[in-house]
Scaffold this motif. Structure first.
Motif, PDB file in Angstrom:
ATOM      1  N   ALA A 146       0.849  -1.189   0.000  1.00 31.40           N
ATOM      2  CA  ALA A 146       0.000   0.000   0.000  1.00 31.40           C
ATOM      3  C   ALA A 146       0.884   1.238   0.000  1.00 31.40           C
ATOM      4  CB  ALA A 146      -0.919   0.007   1.217  1.00 31.40           C
ATOM      5  N   ARG A 147       0.308   2.331  -0.480  1.00 30.94           N
ATOM      6  CA  ARG A 147       0.998   3.621  -0.444  1.00 30.94           C
ATOM      7  C   ARG A 147      -0.074   4.705  -0.432  1.00 30.94           C
ATOM      8  NH1 ARG A 147       6.292   5.037  -1.839  1.00 30.94           N
ATOM      9  NH2 ARG A 147       6.581   2.959  -2.723  1.00 30.94           N
ATOM     10  N   GLY A 148      -0.015   5.574   0.566  1.00 33.56           N
ATOM     11  CA  GLY A 148      -1.038   6.605   0.680  1.00 33.56           C
ATOM     12  C   GLY A 148      -2.415   5.986   0.821  1.00 33.56           C
ATOM     13  N   ASP A 149      -3.362   6.449   0.002  1.00 31.30           N
ATOM     14  CA  ASP A 149      -4.726   5.916   0.020  1.00 31.30           C
ATOM     15  C   ASP A 149      -4.872   4.638  -0.793  1.00 31.30           C
ATOM     16  OD1 ASP A 149      -5.681   7.942   1.617  1.00 31.30           O
ATOM     17  OD2 ASP A 149      -6.396   9.175  -0.050  1.00 31.30           O
ATOM     18  N   TRP A 150      -3.814   4.228  -1.502  1.00 34.87           N
ATOM     19  CA  TRP A 150      -3.911   3.128  -2.452  1.00 34.87           C
ATOM     20  C   TRP A 150      -3.389   1.835  -1.840  1.00 34.87           C
ATOM     21  CZ3 TRP A 150      -6.289   4.416  -6.976  1.00 34.87           C
ATOM     22  CH2 TRP A 150      -6.305   5.767  -7.320  1.00 34.87           C
TER      23      TRP A 150
END
Length: 291
Positions: free
Chosen positions: A101-105
């Motif tokens: 995951a990264r940020g909202d993703w």
């Protein structure tokens, strides 16, 4: 001019189908299909269609107008799909998705349950004015890769994505531009086409690009053809698209018609800036219906 009666039929089918798909699209179960098919002496696929018609509120037993509507739409609309037709896709065969995951993703895996109904292709307009939505289902569960944005399914590689990208991929050649990265399905297949010299991907979200560059792009056999640009699609179209002299432009910026119609109409206005380009738009027939 499409007759008003056909316009009314289109609207009725789409309204009731939308309610079903947004309510409980897995309401039909295998044992229900088998029981009805046996009782009616029909094939299992026809049994599924009859059950779906009933769940959409069509009274096949007592309403001749509903029976006529069924025969005009459902044989063209509802399809039992073969998982092998999609599992054999080179992207699904070769790309591995991490738990990352990264940020909202965030990468994830989603599933269609056995007999769950889902949109499997773009609308199919017929010469008489009927507009046929395309609904598929599998007799067994089917999993597919997805990316969630803030918990909402946003990027996927489903049978619908695969079917609706066949036309632009078949036409891709020369210098290709795509608006919207997604999970890189279009980019993967376009880059592998020997007719494609280069592929430029315009994506606004930095986290989506970072996930793709770290985990997916290294798995692409023809990644040297791919250039990623972080930019707003409409800013790029206004200021940089014409200079790129692209042979084909594919636009995939929306989730569904609810957010897609306005974006589609806006991007269509930029076609005049790149008259030599061939433009394709994801689910264009569906979007055009709602304009």
């Amino acid at each position: 001019m499409i007759p008003q009666s056909i316009q009314n039929d289109n609207a009725l089918i789409l309204e009731r189908l939308s309610l079903f798909l947004n309510g409980d699209p897995a309401a039909i179960r295998g044992e229900m299909v088998a029981e009805l098919a046996s009782a009616c002496g029909v094939e299992l696929e026809e049994g599924y269609r009859l059950l779906l018609a009933s769940m959409l509120g069509l009274d096949m037993g007592h309403n001749p107008a509903h029976r006529a509507l069924y025969h005009r739409y459902f044989p063209h609309m509802v399809h039992l799909l073969d998982p092998a037709d999609f599992k054999g896709d080179a992207y699904l065969q070769n790309i591995r998705f991490p738990q990352a995951a990264r940020g909202d993703w965030a990468f994830t895996t989603q599933n269609y349950r056995p007999y769950e109904a889902f949109v499997c292709d773009d609308f199919a307009p017929l010469p008489d004015g009927r507009v046929i939505p395309q609904i598929g289902y599998f007799a067994q569960g089917f999993s597919y890769p997805a990316v969630l944005q803030a918990g909402r399914e946003w990027m996927t590689v489903t049978p619908n994505e695969i079917a609706t990208m066949r036309a632009p991929l078949a036409a891709a050649a020369g210098r290709v531009l795509t608006y919207g990265l997604g999970l890189g399905y279009f980019a993967y297949h376009a880059a592998q086409r020997p007719q494609v010299a280069s592929l430029t991907v315009v994506e606004r979200d930095a986290d989506a690009i970072a996930l793709f560059e770290e985990y997916l792009l290294p798995q692409f056999p023809c990644r040297d053809k791919v250039t990623l640009i972080q930019a707003d699609a409409f800013d790029f179209a206004a200021s940089r698209m014409a200079a790129g002299r692209y042979d084909l432009v594919f636009c995939d910026l929306w989730h569904d018609p609810s957010d897609g119609v306005a974006l589609y109409k806006r991007m269509k206005g930029f076609e005049r800036l790149s008259p030599r380009s061939q433009f394709f738009y994801w689910i264009e027939q569906t979007l055009r219906y709602y304009i």
